[in-house]
Design a protein around this motif. Structure first.
Motif, PDB file in Angstrom:
ATOM      1  N   PRO A   1      19.403  15.863   6.012  1.00 28.67           N
ATOM      2  CA  PRO A   1      20.398  14.444   7.355  1.00 28.67           C
ATOM      3  C   PRO A   1      20.729  14.682   8.065  1.00 28.67           C
ATOM      4  O   PRO A   1      21.725  15.749   8.274  1.00 28.67           O
ATOM      5  N   VAL A   2      20.130  13.896   9.436  1.00 28.64           N
ATOM      6  CA  VAL A   2      21.101  14.070  10.419  1.00 28.64           C
ATOM      7  C   VAL A   2      22.297  13.250  10.551  1.00 28.64           C
ATOM      8  O   VAL A   2      22.226  11.715  10.106  1.00 28.64           O
ATOM      9  N   ARG A   3      22.921  13.317   9.968  1.00 28.13           N
ATOM     10  CA  ARG A   3      24.500  12.641  10.193  1.00 28.13           C
ATOM     11  C   ARG A   3      25.732  12.664  11.443  1.00 28.13           C
ATOM     12  O   ARG A   3      25.847  11.407  11.818  1.00 28.13           O
ATOM     13  N   GLU A   4      25.001  13.783  12.138  1.00 28.30           N
ATOM     14  CA  GLU A   4      25.344  13.582  13.794  1.00 28.30           C
ATOM     15  C   GLU A   4      24.867  14.246  14.803  1.00 28.30           C
ATOM     16  O   GLU A   4      24.457  15.405  14.237  1.00 28.30           O
ATOM     17  N   ALA A   5      25.118  14.069  16.125  1.00 22.96           N
ATOM     18  CA  ALA A   5      23.970  14.503  17.479  1.00 22.96           C
ATOM     19  C   ALA A   5      24.768  14.685  18.466  1.00 22.96           C
ATOM     20  O   ALA A   5      25.528  13.040  18.431  1.00 22.96           O
ATOM     21  N   GLN A   6      24.669  14.925  19.043  1.00 20.21           N
ATOM     22  CA  GLN A   6      25.545  15.034  20.548  1.00 20.21           C
ATOM     23  C   GLN A   6      23.732  16.188  20.974  1.00 20.21           C
ATOM     24  O   GLN A   6      23.803  16.450  21.049  1.00 20.21           O
ATOM     25  N   ILE A   7      23.827  14.633  22.488  1.00 18.04           N
ATOM     26  CA  ILE A   7      23.050  15.297  23.836  1.00 18.04           C
ATOM     27  C   ILE A   7      23.162  15.601  24.765  1.00 18.04           C
ATOM     28  O   ILE A   7      24.142  14.382  25.285  1.00 18.04           O
ATOM     29  N   GLU A   8      23.089  16.911  25.240  1.00 22.60           N
ATOM     30  CA  GLU A   8      24.129  16.798  26.163  1.00 22.60           C
ATOM     31  C   GLU A   8      23.192  17.181  27.697  1.00 22.60           C
ATOM     32  O   GLU A   8      21.988  18.126  27.412  1.00 22.60           O
ATOM     33  N   MET A   9      23.220  16.917  28.455  1.00 25.56           N
ATOM     34  CA  MET A   9      21.936  16.519  29.374  1.00 25.56           C
ATOM     35  C   MET A   9      23.034  16.270  31.353  1.00 25.56           C
ATOM     36  O   MET A   9      24.193  16.188  31.019  1.00 25.56           O
ATOM     37  N   ARG A  10      22.604  17.337  31.990  1.00 25.32           N
ATOM     38  CA  ARG A  10      23.512  18.438  33.020  1.00 25.32           C
ATOM     39  C   ARG A  10      22.666  16.942  34.376  1.00 25.32           C
ATOM     40  O   ARG A  10      21.492  16.514  34.292  1.00 25.32           O
TER      41      ARG A  10
END
Length: 129
Positions: free
Chosen positions: A75-84
């Motif tokens: 299960p997803v407990r934390e997420a980071q989405i990096e964008m340029r």
């Protein structure tokens, strides 16, 4: 969304992508994803990935292909989405179910009271697109 730039040319920003030519029925705030980190693990993306930023959404929505690939830690407990950014910088969006999250480069810490609610995982929506 605006048909003309609202940010001055000297400012750095994320380039928005119009997903309507790809079949979405409405204009969204969408950006190309540089890196996706889920539960501390880098998700190896083998094709272009976009983040649709919707402040009214609670949870996480992913395509069936990504979910079925087995590369997304659940299960997803934390997420980071990096964008340029347009000038080569990195903007990071982060979400966590934890009261006290681990530090992540480029994301300021927000102190939460220990009484803040903590969940086991994000609500997860899997869709064909």
């Amino acid at each position: 969304l605006s048909p003309v730039p609202l940010i001055g040319w000297r400012e750095d920003a994320l380039r928005l992508i119009d997903l309507r030519p790809r079949g979405t029925p409405i204009a969204n705030y969408a950006c190309r994803v540089e890196r996706l980190v889920v539960n501390g693990c880098l998700v190896p993306l083998d094709r272009p990935c976009v983040a649709v930023i919707d402040t009214g959404t609670t949870g996480l929505s992913v395509s069936e292909d990504l979910y079925d690939s087995g590369i997304l830690p659940v299960p997803v407990r934390e997420a980071q989405i990096e964008m340029r950014t347009e000038r080569g910088g990195v903007a990071v969006l982060e979400a966590s179910v934890r009261r006290r999250r681990r530090p992540y480069p480029g994301v300021p810490t927000i102190e939460q009271p220990l009484s803040a609610e903590e969940y086991e995982e994000f609500p997860l929506v899997v869709s064909p697109v």
